[in-house]
Design an enzyme around this catalytic site. Structure first.
Site, PDB file in Angstrom:
ATOM      1  N   LYS A   4       0.834  -1.205   0.000  1.00 13.81           N
ATOM      2  CA  LYS A   4       0.000   0.000   0.000  1.00 13.81           C
ATOM      3  C   LYS A   4       0.876   1.265   0.000  1.00 13.81           C
ATOM      4  O   LYS A   4       2.089   1.187   0.261  1.00 13.81           O
ATOM      5  CB  LYS A   4      -0.916  -0.040   1.227  1.00 13.81           C
ATOM      6  CG  LYS A   4      -1.939  -1.192   1.183  1.00 13.81           C
ATOM      7  CD  LYS A   4      -2.863  -1.129   2.391  1.00 13.81           C
ATOM      8  CE  LYS A   4      -3.922  -2.209   2.341  1.00 13.81           C
ATOM      9  NZ  LYS A   4      -4.911  -2.047   3.448  1.00 13.81           N
ATOM     10  N   TYR A  21     -12.433  -2.328  -3.513  1.00 16.77           N
ATOM     11  CA  TYR A  21     -12.993  -2.310  -2.156  1.00 16.77           C
ATOM     12  C   TYR A  21     -14.520  -2.247  -2.160  1.00 16.77           C
ATOM     13  O   TYR A  21     -15.122  -1.743  -1.208  1.00 16.77           O
ATOM     14  CB  TYR A  21     -12.406  -1.141  -1.360  1.00 16.77           C
ATOM     15  CG  TYR A  21     -11.001  -1.400  -0.850  1.00 16.77           C
ATOM     16  CD1 TYR A  21     -10.709  -2.498  -0.026  1.00 16.77           C
ATOM     17  CD2 TYR A  21      -9.951  -0.540  -1.173  1.00 16.77           C
ATOM     18  CE1 TYR A  21      -9.418  -2.733   0.444  1.00 16.77           C
ATOM     19  CE2 TYR A  21      -8.655  -0.766  -0.697  1.00 16.77           C
ATOM     20  CZ  TYR A  21      -8.401  -1.873   0.115  1.00 16.77           C
ATOM     21  OH  TYR A  21      -7.123  -2.095   0.593  1.00 16.77           O
ATOM     22  N   PHE A  57     -15.498   3.937   7.169  1.00 20.71           N
ATOM     23  CA  PHE A  57     -14.095   4.262   6.877  1.00 20.71           C
ATOM     24  C   PHE A  57     -13.780   4.260   5.379  1.00 20.71           C
ATOM     25  O   PHE A  57     -12.640   4.546   4.987  1.00 20.71           O
ATOM     26  CB  PHE A  57     -13.144   3.305   7.611  1.00 20.71           C
ATOM     27  CG  PHE A  57     -13.323   1.843   7.285  1.00 20.71           C
ATOM     28  CD1 PHE A  57     -12.753   1.279   6.146  1.00 20.71           C
ATOM     29  CD2 PHE A  57     -14.045   1.010   8.133  1.00 20.71           C
ATOM     30  CE1 PHE A  57     -12.909  -0.064   5.844  1.00 20.71           C
ATOM     31  CE2 PHE A  57     -14.215  -0.348   7.838  1.00 20.71           C
ATOM     32  CZ  PHE A  57     -13.641  -0.875   6.691  1.00 20.71           C
ATOM     33  N   ARG A 105      -2.092 -14.256   3.871  1.00 24.72           N
ATOM     34  CA  ARG A 105      -2.835 -13.591   4.966  1.00 24.72           C
ATOM     35  C   ARG A 105      -2.122 -13.847   6.298  1.00 24.72           C
ATOM     36  O   ARG A 105      -2.084 -12.986   7.169  1.00 24.72           O
ATOM     37  CB  ARG A 105      -4.268 -14.104   5.016  1.00 24.72           C
ATOM     38  CG  ARG A 105      -5.074 -13.852   3.742  1.00 24.72           C
ATOM     39  CD  ARG A 105      -5.733 -12.519   3.679  1.00 24.72           C
ATOM     40  NE  ARG A 105      -6.728 -12.299   4.696  1.00 24.72           N
ATOM     41  CZ  ARG A 105      -7.445 -11.183   4.789  1.00 24.72           C
ATOM     42  NH1 ARG A 105      -7.244 -10.184   3.922  1.00 24.72           N
ATOM     43  NH2 ARG A 105      -8.329 -11.036   5.732  1.00 24.72           N
ATOM     44  N   ASN A 146      -1.670  -0.107   6.911  1.00 22.76           N
ATOM     45  CA  ASN A 146      -1.182  -1.411   7.369  1.00 22.76           C
ATOM     46  C   ASN A 146      -0.322  -2.142   6.335  1.00 22.76           C
ATOM     47  O   ASN A 146      -0.292  -3.373   6.300  1.00 22.76           O
ATOM     48  CB  ASN A 146      -2.351  -2.271   7.853  1.00 22.76           C
ATOM     49  CG  ASN A 146      -3.431  -2.428   6.802  1.00 22.76           C
ATOM     50  OD1 ASN A 146      -3.238  -2.027   5.658  1.00 22.76           O
ATOM     51  ND2 ASN A 146      -4.546  -3.031   7.171  1.00 22.76           N
ATOM     52  N   HIS A 148      -1.997  -5.400   1.364  1.00 23.11           N
ATOM     53  CA  HIS A 148      -3.288  -6.058   1.115  1.00 23.11           C
ATOM     54  C   HIS A 148      -3.007  -7.455   0.604  1.00 23.11           C
ATOM     55  O   HIS A 148      -2.048  -7.662  -0.140  1.00 23.11           O
ATOM     56  CB  HIS A 148      -4.081  -5.297   0.041  1.00 23.11           C
ATOM     57  CG  HIS A 148      -5.219  -6.106  -0.525  1.00 23.11           C
ATOM     58  ND1 HIS A 148      -6.446  -6.168   0.082  1.00 23.11           N
ATOM     59  CD2 HIS A 148      -5.288  -6.930  -1.614  1.00 23.11           C
ATOM     60  CE1 HIS A 148      -7.234  -7.003  -0.607  1.00 23.11           C
ATOM     61  NE2 HIS A 148      -6.553  -7.471  -1.639  1.00 23.11           N
ATOM     62  N   GLU A 160      -9.889  -9.496  -8.043  1.00 23.20           N
ATOM     63  CA  GLU A 160      -8.880  -8.450  -7.826  1.00 23.20           C
ATOM     64  C   GLU A 160      -7.769  -8.507  -8.877  1.00 23.20           C
ATOM     65  O   GLU A 160      -7.294  -7.472  -9.345  1.00 23.20           O
ATOM     66  CB  GLU A 160      -8.292  -8.603  -6.414  1.00 23.20           C
ATOM     67  CG  GLU A 160      -9.321  -8.305  -5.325  1.00 23.20           C
ATOM     68  CD  GLU A 160      -8.840  -8.658  -3.920  1.00 23.20           C
ATOM     69  OE1 GLU A 160      -7.685  -9.122  -3.773  1.00 23.20           O
ATOM     70  OE2 GLU A 160      -9.626  -8.482  -2.973  1.00 23.20           O
TER      71      GLU A 160
HETATM   72  P1  IDP Z   1      -7.892  -6.789   5.437  1.00 16.83           P
HETATM   73  O1  IDP Z   1      -7.063  -5.806   4.636  1.00 16.83           O
HETATM   74  O2  IDP Z   1      -7.128  -7.331   6.601  1.00 16.83           O
HETATM   75  O3  IDP Z   1      -8.539  -7.848   4.588  1.00 16.83           O
HETATM   76  P2  IDP Z   1     -10.526  -5.532   5.574  1.00 16.83           P
HETATM   77  O4  IDP Z   1     -11.487  -5.685   6.699  1.00 16.83           O
HETATM   78  O5  IDP Z   1     -10.832  -6.195   4.271  1.00 16.83           O
HETATM   79  O6  IDP Z   1      -9.070  -5.934   6.115  1.00 16.83           O
HETATM   80  O7  IDP Z   1     -10.385  -3.951   5.340  1.00 16.83           O
HETATM   81  C1  IDP Z   1      -9.738  -3.451   4.188  1.00 16.83           C
HETATM   82  C2  IDP Z   1      -8.834  -2.322   4.593  1.00 16.83           C
HETATM   83  O8  IDP Z   1      -9.618  -1.232   5.095  1.00 16.83           O
HETATM   84  C3  IDP Z   1      -7.881  -2.635   5.764  1.00 16.83           C
HETATM   85  O9  IDP Z   1      -6.711  -3.298   5.354  1.00 16.83           O
HETATM   86  C4  IDP Z   1      -7.595  -1.274   6.336  1.00 16.83           C
HETATM   87  O10 IDP Z   1      -6.626  -0.560   5.552  1.00 16.83           O
HETATM   88  C5  IDP Z   1      -8.949  -0.573   6.171  1.00 16.83           C
HETATM   89  N1  IDP Z   1      -9.785  -0.724   7.377  1.00 16.83           N
HETATM   90  C6  IDP Z   1     -10.387  -1.842   7.822  1.00 16.83           C
HETATM   91  N2  IDP Z   1     -11.083  -1.626   8.948  1.00 16.83           N
HETATM   92  C7  IDP Z   1     -10.925  -0.308   9.219  1.00 16.83           C
HETATM   93  C8  IDP Z   1     -11.419   0.552  10.268  1.00 16.83           C
HETATM   94  O11 IDP Z   1     -12.152   0.122  11.175  1.00 16.83           O
HETATM   95  N3  IDP Z   1     -11.033   1.855  10.211  1.00 16.83           N
HETATM   96  C9  IDP Z   1     -10.234   2.363   9.240  1.00 16.83           C
HETATM   97  N4  IDP Z   1      -9.751   1.587   8.230  1.00 16.83           N
HETATM   98  C10 IDP Z   1     -10.097   0.280   8.221  1.00 16.83           C
HETATM   99 MG    MG Z   2      -9.981  -7.624   3.075  1.00 18.31          MG
END
Ligand code: IDP
Ligand code: MG
Length: 141
Positions: free
Chosen positions: A12, A52, A60, A88, A119, A122, A133
């Site tokens: 990212k 997304y 968010f 993962r 984070n 992805h 994707e």
């Molecule tokens: P993942 O990336 O671990 O699969 P997902 O729930 O699919 O997590 O969420 C996609 C992305 O959205 C996350 O990697 C993170 O960057 C962002 N995200 C997820 N939950 C939150 C939140 O509660 N607040 C802000 N950003 C979030």
């Molecule tokens: Mg995800």
């Protein structure tokens, strides 16, 4: 017998900016997955809306798309038996504060006090997501 899979990995914008693409690629290769395709690009709004789509109604979502469009990402297709779950595992939990040490997010990510969860990476979460994707990021594959 397991199934050969492909997964879509993104370094990212936070990870790209911090020069962590090589470290993520190193961990993928050290794990034994094969690199199939790689490109560096700043995603368009259209790509991120598609990527997304499952989060479109989440509070968010605007911050997430703003963050993901903020600069270049390294997009990678990896291949290997069970590489979707395997990556993962390498990535760790979504929240980098809670992600365990030893994982990409646990070792390389942290809370920067921003609205979006930065984070580092992805990774696709299922074979269906991976196929969808990969079509967005690598239309020629
Ligand atoms: P993942 O990336 O671990 O699969 P997902 O729930 O699919 O997590 O969420 C996609 C992305 O959205 C996350 O990697 C993170 O960057 C962002 N995200 C997820 N939950 C939150 C939140 O509660 N607040 C802000 N950003 C979030
Ligand atoms: Mg995800």
């Amino acid at each position: 017998m397991t199934t050969l899979e492909r997964s879509l990995v993104l370094v990212k914008p936070d990870g790209f900016k911090r020069g962590l693409s090589g470290e993520v690629l190193r961990r993928i290769e050290a794990k034994g997955y094969r690199l199939v395709a790689l490109r560096i690009l700043t995603p368009t709004r259209e790509m991120l809306d598609a990527h997304y789509a499952e989060h479109a109604q989440k509070p968010f979502f605007p911050e997430l798309v703003g963050f993901m469009a903020s600069g270049p990402v390294t997009a990678i297709v990896i291949e290997g038996d069970q590489c979707i779950a395997g990556f993962r595992s390498l990535a760790g939990a979504t929240d980098p504060t809670k992600a365990l040490p030893g994982t990409i997010r646990g070792d390389l990510g942290r809370d920067w006090g921003m609205g979006s969860t930065e984070n580092v990476v992805h990774g696709s979460d299922s074979p269906e997501s991976a196929a969808r994707e990969i079509g967005i990021w690598f239309p020629s594959l």
